[in-house]
Motif scaffolding. Structure first.
Motif, short mmCIF file in Angstrom:
data_model
loop_
_atom_site.label_atom_id
_atom_site.label_comp_id
_atom_site.label_asym_id
_atom_site.label_seq_id
_atom_site.Cartn_x
_atom_site.Cartn_y
_atom_site.Cartn_z
N VAL A 565 -25.68 35.65 41.54
CA VAL A 565 -26.46 35.50 42.71
C VAL A 565 -26.53 36.47 43.73
O VAL A 565 -25.98 37.52 43.61
N ASP A 566 -27.47 36.19 44.76
CA ASP A 566 -27.32 37.05 46.16
C ASP A 566 -25.88 36.89 46.70
O ASP A 566 -25.88 35.72 47.24
N GLY A 567 -25.12 37.90 46.88
CA GLY A 567 -23.93 37.86 47.29
C GLY A 567 -23.66 37.86 48.89
O GLY A 567 -23.08 37.25 49.61
N GLN A 568 -24.29 38.94 49.64
CA GLN A 568 -24.01 39.13 50.85
C GLN A 568 -25.27 39.97 51.69
O GLN A 568 -26.21 40.62 50.67
N GLN A 569 -25.35 39.77 52.96
CA GLN A 569 -26.23 40.46 53.76
C GLN A 569 -25.43 41.08 54.86
O GLN A 569 -24.80 40.54 55.48
N VAL A 570 -26.06 42.31 55.44
CA VAL A 570 -25.44 42.94 56.57
C VAL A 570 -26.81 43.44 57.22
O VAL A 570 -27.41 44.37 57.02
N ASN A 571 -26.86 43.20 58.54
CA ASN A 571 -27.87 43.48 59.36
C ASN A 571 -27.39 44.63 60.36
O ASN A 571 -26.39 43.86 61.05
N PHE A 593 -23.92 47.93 65.85
CA PHE A 593 -23.59 46.41 65.60
C PHE A 593 -24.01 46.06 64.22
O PHE A 593 -24.88 46.36 63.58
N GLN A 594 -22.95 45.01 63.94
CA GLN A 594 -23.18 44.78 62.52
C GLN A 594 -22.97 43.21 62.21
O GLN A 594 -22.02 42.47 62.85
N ASP A 595 -24.06 42.56 61.87
CA ASP A 595 -24.05 41.17 61.60
C ASP A 595 -23.85 40.84 59.94
O ASP A 595 -24.77 41.00 59.47
N SER A 596 -22.77 40.52 59.54
CA SER A 596 -22.56 40.48 58.18
C SER A 596 -22.50 38.81 57.74
O SER A 596 -21.97 37.86 58.62
N GLU A 597 -22.95 38.65 56.63
CA GLU A 597 -23.01 37.09 56.20
C GLU A 597 -22.94 37.03 54.53
O GLU A 597 -23.53 37.93 53.99
#
Length: 709
Positions: A565-571, A593-597
């Protein structure tokens, strides 16, 4: 990437955003002046990594060709030797403290574990572009500069480098007769000495010797550290256009393995106890690392200007650590669980890289070409033993201590459990790659590259005699487009991809169930602007989205299977400025600035990544008051972050202040006093898990003397 434009900004980050906008506004107004100012043009690109104060003009690591930083479509932070000296850096935790977008995890107290754009790694370390991937704590005694590359760099470096990497450029023998001795003493009986001597024997031969010895204690109870190193190098001109460079390094490191303190279930924050409190057994918590490495670099420049470079590195790593470490804290009775294990790793790396770079023209278009190949063999033995607390029972793998008496003195026997690793692995990698840096017009450039890796691993499990094999075919692309409205400004778009195979960093994670799975992949989209405001000052900013895919999770329909699966994303956004604001004022500043999910599995969906603060800011100034006196002042600040992906425990945000005073009574001699955590702020530097959190150092002083000859 909508998250990038819908931030809820703290006061600190709002101020940074205002500063960023203010810095960008004059760009168009000054464009004509920049074009007319010939002094702004780069006149010495051919000198690799030439530094003016804290600013570096060009590096070769990111593209394997000597390229101005502004023409590399990737966020890169370079720490010069001068900045390293001014901040009295000695280790990787010191290095990343002022690097935007990079944090340092605890690493269980025995290894470097930087967090690049939300991705923790213990393997993405390089020396002069060659892999240095055993888990240990590195030193900076022989370092000329440090290069921190952000985002996946699979096209140049192959497997790993998922969120970024750290490359150490070491001091090599050259034809300048220089030398120096540096010594320092500091808080908690720290004592250290290092030396560097370079000698030109004749026009064809130069030799150099660097070395270091340290014997220190620390602010944590029972902590001790002893390390030493020696690194002789030799450079020999075989002919006018042919050079051979040889290097040998021996490095020893012995220290207490310290895994910190647990969290308090009443607050879901680190337990509020004395910062010095050690929980466990220091006599059974020791970490040792010995590194013996030999490298050879053969370079030949053809009459056409093409350059052929062959590098060979053989490294023998002997690593061991034992630890008796804290587990859960129970407020009702004031007890802390403790567990124990030991782990030993012996690894031998043999690597060879061959790179050919040359330029070609097709009409008005210029191509700077790279063609290369890499061979890599790693042989690893890994043994883990579980600690059994026999005073509790013959099979007990945990015991308890109290906060009043946190040192466990009972009997612990280390022996193999059914799940402990006892493996021998053989990893082989073969790679070819090609890259084209294209100057289409004076305003437009492109960087296109592709790498193919054949990565094979065979692991023998000595516990049950099984043999597991895995093979991955990895294609790592890179595509960057650069627009230069004026010579000193670059606006770029970049796409890159890297892979992390299932074999893992220590090979022990390779199992029958995951051997057939595709490797994890990391895809980065990045937009950035780089501006050389002057020969001594530069500004860079980057917006990115980093996606982690092919993460293995349990199939909700059939629990006996795994699915990808797609595990994580950081903008994220990164902003950095470094160099000289005036002839007397050196300056580095950064904001991230790090928006992690987390995207999957379902139980963690929507949670944030571990130890990734949303906002972080750093600022360091060094001002030369007169010929003899100088002063430094630095600030590091970050917002709160979660310790682990369960988002249960919070590491509070903090602001730390550092300072320094420099006194130079004569050109050859410098005295300096570095003060860290000047306000004695109580905060938590790093963590490994919810119950392994490291309190940061109280106020600390380090007095150093440097004599150059």
């Amino acid at each position: 990437m909508s998250a990038l434009f819908s931030m809820s900004l703290s006061p600190v980050s709002q101020a940074i955003r205002v500063a960023l906008i203010a810095a960008a506004l004059p760009c168009s107004a000054f464009a004509a002046d920049i074009l007319d100012d010939e002094s702004k043009k780069i006149e010495h690109i051919e000198v690799k990594g030439e530094a003016q104060s804290y600013k570096v003009e060009a590096i070769s690591t990111a593209t394997k060709t000597n390229t101005p930083l502004r023409d590399i479509p990737q966020a890169i932070t370079v720490l010069t030797e001068e900045q390293i000296d001014d901040q009295a850096m000695q280790n990787m935790a010191d290095v990343v403290r002022y690097v935007p977008g990079v944090q340092m995890a605890q690493g269980e107290g025995h290894r470097d574990a930087p967090i690049f754009r939300g991705n923790t790694s213990t393997a993405d370390f390089y020396i002069n572009g060659m892999r240095d991937d055993v888990q240990y704590l590195r030193d900076l005694y022989n370092v000329q500069r440090i290069e921190v590359l952000k985002g996946p760099s699979g096209m140049i470096f192959g497997r790993g480098s998922a969120g970024g990497l750290i490359n150490r450029v070491t001091k090599q023998a050259n034809w300048s007769d220089t030398g120096g001795i540096d010594a320092s003493i500091g808080s908690w009986q720290q004592a250290r000495v290092s030396g560097d001597y370079n000698y030109a024997v004749n026009d064809e031969l130069a030799v150099r010797l660097t070395g270091m010895y340290e014997d220190s204690e620390g602010y944590r109870d029972f902590y001790r550290l002893e390390r030493s190193a020696v690194n002789p190098t030799l450079t020999y001109r075989l002919a006018d256009r042919t050079t051979l460079a040889l290097s040998y390094e021996h490095f020893d490191d012995e220290r207490i393995t310290d895994r910190g303190i647990p969290f308090d279930p009443a607050t879901n924050k680190p337990l509020q106890i004395n910062r010095a409190t050690f929980i466990g057994n220091p006599d059974l918590s020791d970490s040792t690392a010995t590194v013996d490495a030999v490298s050879a670099t053969l370079s030949h420049e053809f009459l056409s200007g093409a350059l052929l470079v062959n590098q060979t590195r053989y490294a023998d790593y002997d690593k061991f650590y034992g630890n008796v470490f804290p587990g859960a804290y129970t407020p009702a009775n004031g007890r802390v669980a403790v567990s124990a294990y030991t782990s030993g790793t012996d690894r031998k790396n043999l690597m060879n890289q061959t790179d050919l770079t040359f330029e070609a023209k097709a009409g008005s278009v210029t191509h700077k070409m790279l063609v290369g190949a890499e061979l890599n063999q790693q042989d690893t033995d890994n043994v883990r033993l579980t600690g059994y607390f026999t005073d509790v029972s013959a099979t007990a793998t945990a015991a308890f201590v109290t906060l009043a008496n946190p040192v466990y003195r009972g009997n612990i026997v280390f022996r193999a459990s059914a799940t402990d690793a006892d493996n021998t692995s053989d990893a082989k990698a073969k790679a070819v790659y090609v890259q084209d840096q294209i100057e289409i017009t004076p305003q437009w450039q492109a960087v296109l590259g592709l790498r193919y890796d054949d990565y094979q691993v065979e692991l023998e499990n000595h516990r049950n005699g099984s043999v597991i094999e895995s093979e991955d075919d990895l294609l790592s692309p890179r595509a960057g487009l650069i627009y230069k409205p004026v010579e000193d400004v670059s606006i770029y778009l970049n796409y890159s991809k890297a892979y992390v195979p299932r074999a893992g960093e220590q090979m022990a994670s390779l199992t029958i169930s995951n051997a057939a799975l595709d490797p994890e992949s990391f895809i980065n989209h990045e937009f950035g602007v780089k501006w050389d405001i002057s020969d001594s000052l530069s500004v860079a900013t980057a917006l990115y989205q980093l996606d982690r895919t092919n993460v293995a999770v349990t199939d909700p329909v059939n629990p006996t299977l795994s699915i990808l699966v797609d595990g994580q994303q950081v903008n994220g956004v990164e902003f950095e400025v470094n160099g000289q604001l005036s002839a007397h004022w050196d300056f580095v500043a950064g904001y991230a600035f790090q928006d992690s999910e987390i995207l999957a599995p379902a139980a963690q969906k929507g949670k944030q990544l571990s130890q990734v603060p949303e906002h972080s800011f750093s600022l360091w100034n060094r001002y030369q008051i007169n010929e003899q006196w100088g002063a430094g002042l630095g600030v590091v600040s970050q917002s709160s972050a979660f310790v682990a992906v369960d988002n249960l425990v919070t590491l509070p945000g903090f602001t730390r202040v550092d300072a320094a005073v420099f006194y130079t009574p004569m050109p050859e001699l410098r005295l300096q006093l570095n003060l860290e955590n000047l306000t004695d702020k109580t905060y938590y530097a790093s963590a490994h898990s919810n119950n392994n959190i490291t309190p940061a150092s109280p106020r600390a002083a380090r007095l150093g003397v440097s004599y150059k000859f």
